[in-house]
Design a protein around this motif. Sequence first.
Motif, PDB file in Angstrom:
ATOM      1  N   TYR A   1      -5.097  -1.757   2.792  1.00  0.00           N
ATOM      2  CA  TYR A   1      -3.875  -0.498   3.779  1.00  0.00           C
ATOM      3  C   TYR A   1      -2.779  -0.719   3.658  1.00  0.00           C
ATOM      4  CZ  TYR A   1      -1.346  -0.092   8.319  1.00  0.00           C
ATOM      5  OH  TYR A   1      -0.967   1.062   9.198  1.00  0.00           O
ATOM      6  N   ALA A   2      -2.399  -1.871   2.067  1.00  0.00           N
ATOM      7  CA  ALA A   2      -0.407  -1.313   2.473  1.00  0.00           C
ATOM      8  C   ALA A   2      -0.608  -0.315   0.945  1.00  0.00           C
ATOM      9  CB  ALA A   2      -0.536  -3.166   1.810  1.00  0.00           C
TER      10      ALA A   2
ATOM     11  N   ALA B   1       4.260  -8.826  -2.437  1.00  0.00           N
ATOM     12  CA  ALA B   1       3.760  -9.499  -1.433  1.00  0.00           C
ATOM     13  C   ALA B   1       2.341  -9.684  -0.907  1.00  0.00           C
ATOM     14  CB  ALA B   1       5.302  -9.899  -0.183  1.00  0.00           C
ATOM     15  N   VAL B   2       2.214  -8.935  -0.830  1.00  0.00           N
ATOM     16  CA  VAL B   2       0.544  -8.821  -0.482  1.00  0.00           C
ATOM     17  C   VAL B   2      -0.334  -9.163  -2.035  1.00  0.00           C
ATOM     18  CG1 VAL B   2      -1.536  -6.604  -0.426  1.00  0.00           C
ATOM     19  CG2 VAL B   2       0.700  -6.210   0.261  1.00  0.00           C
ATOM     20  N   GLU B   3      -0.377  -8.663  -3.515  1.00  0.00           N
ATOM     21  CA  GLU B   3      -0.799  -9.765  -3.959  1.00  0.00           C
ATOM     22  C   GLU B   3      -0.888 -10.836  -3.889  1.00  0.00           C
ATOM     23  OE1 GLU B   3      -2.921  -8.675  -5.777  1.00  0.00           O
ATOM     24  OE2 GLU B   3      -2.829  -6.012  -6.228  1.00  0.00           O
ATOM     25  N   GLN B   4       0.788 -11.152  -3.938  1.00  0.00           N
ATOM     26  CA  GLN B   4       0.550 -13.259  -3.717  1.00  0.00           C
ATOM     27  C   GLN B   4      -0.230 -13.022  -2.771  1.00  0.00           C
ATOM     28  OE1 GLN B   4       4.859 -12.463  -3.663  1.00  0.00           O
ATOM     29  NE2 GLN B   4       4.944 -13.411  -5.352  1.00  0.00           N
TER      30      GLN B   4
ATOM     31  N   ALA C   1      11.269   3.436  -4.145  1.00  0.00           N
ATOM     32  CA  ALA C   1       9.921   2.291  -4.414  1.00  0.00           C
ATOM     33  C   ALA C   1      10.087   1.309  -4.481  1.00  0.00           C
ATOM     34  CB  ALA C   1       9.955   3.488  -6.376  1.00  0.00           C
ATOM     35  N   ALA C   2      11.454   1.275  -4.375  1.00  0.00           N
ATOM     36  CA  ALA C   2      11.633  -0.978  -4.617  1.00  0.00           C
ATOM     37  C   ALA C   2      11.194  -1.463  -3.248  1.00  0.00           C
ATOM     38  CB  ALA C   2      13.286  -0.569  -4.263  1.00  0.00           C
ATOM     39  N   ALA C   3      11.127  -0.739  -2.193  1.00  0.00           N
ATOM     40  CA  ALA C   3      10.334  -1.369  -1.016  1.00  0.00           C
ATOM     41  C   ALA C   3       8.646  -1.072  -1.103  1.00  0.00           C
ATOM     42  CB  ALA C   3      10.295  -0.619   0.626  1.00  0.00           C
ATOM     43  N   ALA C   4       7.938   0.000  -2.188  1.00  0.00           N
ATOM     44  CA  ALA C   4       6.582  -0.401  -2.108  1.00  0.00           C
ATOM     45  C   ALA C   4       6.787  -1.769  -3.176  1.00  0.00           C
ATOM     46  CB  ALA C   4       6.108   1.555  -2.967  1.00  0.00           C
TER      47      ALA C   4
ATOM     48  N   ALA D   1       1.770   2.290  -0.131  1.00  0.00           N
ATOM     49  CA  ALA D   1       3.409   2.132  -0.779  1.00  0.00           C
ATOM     50  C   ALA D   1       2.831   2.740  -1.804  1.00  0.00           C
ATOM     51  CB  ALA D   1       2.763   0.599  -1.319  1.00  0.00           C
ATOM     52  N   THR D   2       1.654   3.175  -2.258  1.00  0.00           N
ATOM     53  CA  THR D   2       1.077   3.473  -3.615  1.00  0.00           C
ATOM     54  C   THR D   2       1.890   4.860  -3.929  1.00  0.00           C
ATOM     55  OG1 THR D   2      -1.133   2.349  -3.890  1.00  0.00           O
ATOM     56  CG2 THR D   2       0.083   4.428  -5.228  1.00  0.00           C
TER      57      THR D   2
END
Length: 137
Positions: free
Chosen positions: A16-17, A82-85, A73-76, A21-22
């Motif tokens: 979803y994220a 954070a998602v990967e972490q 882009a910075a927010a993405a 974001a992409t």
Amino acid sequence: MTVVDTGLSAEYAAIYAYGAATVHLEGDPRSTAEALEAEHRSRRDTLLDFYDEHGLEAVPSEAGYGIEPVGDAAAAQELLLAVEQNVTAVWRAGVASTEPTEREICLTMYGASAVSLARFRLATEASVADPWPGRPE
């Protein structure tokens, strides 16, 4: 909820994220994000196959996830890092399962997610040095 259910939920949230974001990324970060989204989809599909093979009911994805709107882009990059972490932390925690099949799945997924985390960090020029990816701070 089992640790595998928790991991599947994290994979759903990651997909979803990435969808949100992409579109804000360009160049190597975008290419990497597209590849990592495909990897999360592949992991989700592997988990769904596991549930089917064992006659288990998989947790469903949610209609939406509590992420802030992504404006640039910075927010993405911040969101996807954070998602990967988070995904890595979820799978790492699952390795402590006392059920052998769950532990094996979590260990496999933890290894894959740690690699994904490092790849995203490299693509966004963030520090990759993390001897224990997914470890709580």
